[in-house]
Design a protein around this motif. Structure first.
Motif, PDB file in Angstrom:
ATOM      1  N   LYS A 122      -5.046  -0.354   4.563  1.00  0.00           N
ATOM      2  CA  LYS A 122      -4.001   0.641   4.787  1.00  0.00           C
ATOM      3  C   LYS A 122      -2.616   0.033   4.891  1.00  0.00           C
ATOM      4  O   LYS A 122      -1.622   0.761   4.927  1.00  0.00           O
ATOM      5  CB  LYS A 122      -4.307   1.495   6.014  1.00  0.00           C
ATOM      6  CG  LYS A 122      -4.277   0.784   7.348  1.00  0.00           C
ATOM      7  CD  LYS A 122      -4.526   1.792   8.476  1.00  0.00           C
ATOM      8  CE  LYS A 122      -4.462   1.142   9.840  1.00  0.00           C
ATOM      9  NZ  LYS A 122      -4.660   2.124  10.931  1.00  0.00           N
ATOM     10  N   PRO A 144     -14.431  -1.714  -4.336  1.00  0.00           N
ATOM     11  CA  PRO A 144     -13.807  -0.663  -3.509  1.00  0.00           C
ATOM     12  C   PRO A 144     -14.791   0.375  -2.984  1.00  0.00           C
ATOM     13  O   PRO A 144     -14.682   0.793  -1.834  1.00  0.00           O
ATOM     14  CB  PRO A 144     -12.799  -0.033  -4.477  1.00  0.00           C
ATOM     15  CG  PRO A 144     -12.488  -1.113  -5.466  1.00  0.00           C
ATOM     16  CD  PRO A 144     -13.776  -1.860  -5.644  1.00  0.00           C
ATOM     17  N   VAL A 149       0.841  -1.201   0.000  1.00  0.00           N
ATOM     18  CA  VAL A 149       0.000   0.000   0.000  1.00  0.00           C
ATOM     19  C   VAL A 149       0.872   1.246   0.000  1.00  0.00           C
ATOM     20  O   VAL A 149       0.668   2.172  -0.788  1.00  0.00           O
ATOM     21  CB  VAL A 149      -0.964   0.003   1.204  1.00  0.00           C
ATOM     22  CG1 VAL A 149      -1.758   1.300   1.239  1.00  0.00           C
ATOM     23  CG2 VAL A 149      -1.911  -1.198   1.121  1.00  0.00           C
ATOM     24  N   THR A 179      -7.475   0.801  -3.617  1.00  0.00           N
ATOM     25  CA  THR A 179      -8.101  -0.297  -2.882  1.00  0.00           C
ATOM     26  C   THR A 179      -8.245  -1.535  -3.753  1.00  0.00           C
ATOM     27  O   THR A 179      -8.043  -2.664  -3.283  1.00  0.00           O
ATOM     28  CB  THR A 179      -9.465   0.156  -2.340  1.00  0.00           C
ATOM     29  OG1 THR A 179      -9.264   1.265  -1.449  1.00  0.00           O
ATOM     30  CG2 THR A 179     -10.170  -0.959  -1.595  1.00  0.00           C
ATOM     31  N   SER A 237      -4.820  -3.247  -3.928  1.00  0.00           N
ATOM     32  CA  SER A 237      -4.453  -3.882  -2.657  1.00  0.00           C
ATOM     33  C   SER A 237      -5.269  -5.145  -2.427  1.00  0.00           C
ATOM     34  O   SER A 237      -4.718  -6.215  -2.112  1.00  0.00           O
ATOM     35  CB  SER A 237      -4.655  -2.902  -1.500  1.00  0.00           C
ATOM     36  OG  SER A 237      -3.890  -1.737  -1.681  1.00  0.00           O
ATOM     37  N   HIS A 238      -6.592  -5.056  -2.578  1.00  0.00           N
ATOM     38  CA  HIS A 238      -7.424  -6.246  -2.427  1.00  0.00           C
ATOM     39  C   HIS A 238      -7.073  -7.286  -3.490  1.00  0.00           C
ATOM     40  O   HIS A 238      -7.078  -8.485  -3.221  1.00  0.00           O
ATOM     41  CB  HIS A 238      -8.904  -5.880  -2.537  1.00  0.00           C
ATOM     42  CG  HIS A 238      -9.527  -5.418  -1.256  1.00  0.00           C
ATOM     43  ND1 HIS A 238      -9.542  -6.198  -0.117  1.00  0.00           N
ATOM     44  CD2 HIS A 238     -10.158  -4.262  -0.921  1.00  0.00           C
ATOM     45  CE1 HIS A 238     -10.163  -5.540   0.856  1.00  0.00           C
ATOM     46  NE2 HIS A 238     -10.532  -4.360   0.393  1.00  0.00           N
ATOM     47  N   GLY A 251     -11.167   0.440   2.490  1.00  0.00           N
ATOM     48  CA  GLY A 251      -9.752   0.421   2.158  1.00  0.00           C
ATOM     49  C   GLY A 251      -8.905  -0.515   2.999  1.00  0.00           C
ATOM     50  O   GLY A 251      -9.273  -0.940   4.090  1.00  0.00           O
ATOM     51  N   ASP A 297      -8.495   6.608  -4.489  1.00  0.00           N
ATOM     52  CA  ASP A 297      -8.663   5.608  -3.444  1.00  0.00           C
ATOM     53  C   ASP A 297      -9.318   4.332  -3.951  1.00  0.00           C
ATOM     54  O   ASP A 297      -9.026   3.240  -3.458  1.00  0.00           O
ATOM     55  CB  ASP A 297      -9.479   6.195  -2.292  1.00  0.00           C
ATOM     56  CG  ASP A 297      -8.966   5.709  -0.943  1.00  0.00           C
ATOM     57  OD1 ASP A 297      -7.895   6.169  -0.541  1.00  0.00           O
ATOM     58  OD2 ASP A 297      -9.623   4.857  -0.327  1.00  0.00           O
ATOM     59  N   THR A 298     -10.199   4.439  -4.925  1.00  0.00           N
ATOM     60  CA  THR A 298     -10.841   3.223  -5.434  1.00  0.00           C
ATOM     61  C   THR A 298      -9.834   2.338  -6.162  1.00  0.00           C
ATOM     62  O   THR A 298      -9.807   1.117  -5.964  1.00  0.00           O
ATOM     63  CB  THR A 298     -11.994   3.589  -6.382  1.00  0.00           C
ATOM     64  OG1 THR A 298     -11.539   4.556  -7.333  1.00  0.00           O
ATOM     65  CG2 THR A 298     -13.148   4.194  -5.617  1.00  0.00           C
TER      66      THR A 298
END
Length: 419
Positions: free
Chosen positions: A405, A295, A142, A255, A258-259, A403, A251-252
């Motif tokens: 982090k 997200p 992240v 996320t 990351s996911h 999210g 941010d979307t």
């Protein structure tokens, strides 16, 4: 406490994705709408909303903006003060004709053709970001990748100088941090939000003024200059649009990446399929990451009149929350919805919102970013693997973006391509 009531509790959203979705499945099977009470953190009063948990109802509400509007209160669950909407809403908090006007202005400069230069730069920026950590052997994905990669693209697209990157990053973390103390600090959450909004507003105001005097080829210049007699955004509308872009557009994607990496770790067979055919599997794999990660957790609508839908009666003013993650796992639409399948086709997910006037304007850019991110990561760091549990945001309530982090990864160090 009933299952539906837990939807509004921080403890529900601070759990791992699979655990949340297992409980969400139970709520969804009880009916298409779950009536939920919560304490409004801004007023300390008990309020309620209806969570739309099934695919068909989320789609239907999305297609009926005259019955379920976006412009009364907020698209967040609690109503926001008017001054907060001015900072954080832009046109997602509006209805037509005001919504159509602002979105139309932005859309002229936001087509794949108009953004071709930005789409091309995604490859370069991705390589640059990977260069920054590829020799380390281990990292928090992240911090070193998911967070800077999409935000750098947005800053470059708008013409924000790299020297202001940390300002934008800090402010966007506050706005979409869901109240996480690591981002908000110890002070008043609403004051922290306003401070972040004002920082981005000041930055964008200065840039817009500079571009009016000295235009370049960035998106800010296109939004403040008018060569063909078309309508333009007012000066007061520029900063809220940038905040929307910097927050939602950053941010979307962050996320989803990351996911997505965590999902590949949990599903090694699917990782092998994708990694062995990056170009062939890529398009469906990206859609599946967006479906499973979802997200954007939700968007709220407000009933504009008394009406009924799928057996549920609504009265004017009722809040209806579109639960995208739940809809994206509705077994009435998706076969084996809890299975992560990189070859899933068709995949009519709602990860970019439902059909209607508020469908995500930047969906094509987000798809490009996620595709390039995984192609480069799996090519340049072919043995990259998750080596610890993802750390979710510690939210104060229902977060707009669910999210991660922190996500520890390790890999065989390699040389930067830019060296």
């Amino acid at each position: 406490m009933t299952a539906s009531m837990r939807l509004a509790q921080p403890e529900f959203w601070n759990r791992q994705l699979a655990e949340r979705m297992a409980e969400m499945a139970e709520i969804r099977e009880r009916g298409p709408f779950a009536h939920t009470s919560y304490i409004n953190p801004l007023t300390a009063e008990t309020e309620s909303f209806y969570a739309a948990t099934r695919y068909d109802e989320v789609v239907e509400i999305s297609k009926r903006p005259k019955d379920f509007c976006s412009g009364k209160g907020a698209v967040s669950v609690p109503d926001m003060p008017e001054e907060a909407l001015n900072f954080f809403g832009s046109f997602i908090n509006m209805d037509d004709p005001r919504h159509a006007r602002q979105r139309g202005i932005v859309a002229r400069s936001f087509t794949p053709r108009q953004l071709q230069g930005v789409l091309d730069s995604v490859e370069t920026i991705c390589a640059e970001v990977i260069d920054g950590f590829c020799q380390d052997g281990e990292a928090d994905l992240v911090q070193v990748f998911s967070q800077p990669f999409p935000l750098l693209i947005i800053c470059d697209m708008m013409g924000i100088p790299r020297s202001e990157f940390e300002t934008v990053l800090t402010a966007t973390n506050v706005i979409l941090g869901g109240g996480d103390p690591e981002y908000m600090g110890d002070g008043d959450p609403l004051e922290a939000l306003f401070t972040a909004g004002m920082a981005l507003t000041a930055l964008m105001g200065e840039l817009a003024e500079e571009r009016r005097a000295n235009p370049t080829d960035d998106l800010t210049s296109k939004l403040v200059h008018n060569d063909v007699g078309e309508d333009m955004l007012d000066p007061s509308e520029i900063a809220p649009f940038f905040i929307l872009l910097a927050v939602a557009g950053n941010d979307t994607t962050r996320t989803a990446i990351s996911h997505g990496m965590n999902l590949l770790g949990l599903n090694p067979d699917q990782r092998r399929l994708w990694q062995n055919d990056l170009d062939g599997i890529g398009p469906t794999a990206v859609e599946e990451v967006v479906r499973v990660a979802s997200p954007v957790t939700y968007m709220r609508r407000t009933a504009t009149r008394d009406l009924s839908l799928s057996g549920q009666d609504f009265v004017e003013g009722d809040k209806v929350v579109l639960m995208y993650a739940s809809a994206n796992r509705d077994p009435r639409i998706f076969d084996h919805p809890e299975t992560f399948d990189v070859r899933r086709d068709p995949n009519p997910h709602l990860g970019f919102g439902g059909p209607g006037p508020h469908f995500c304007l930047g969906a094509h850019l987000a798809r490009r970013e996620v595709s390039v991110a995984f192609r480069q990561l799996l090519t340049r760091l072919p043995d990259i693997e998750v080596c610890g549990d993802p750390v979710p945001l510690q939210t104060m309530g229902m977060p707009l973006v669910g999210g991660i982090k922190s996500l520890p990864v390790r890999f065989t160090p390699t040389e930067p391509v830019g060296s």
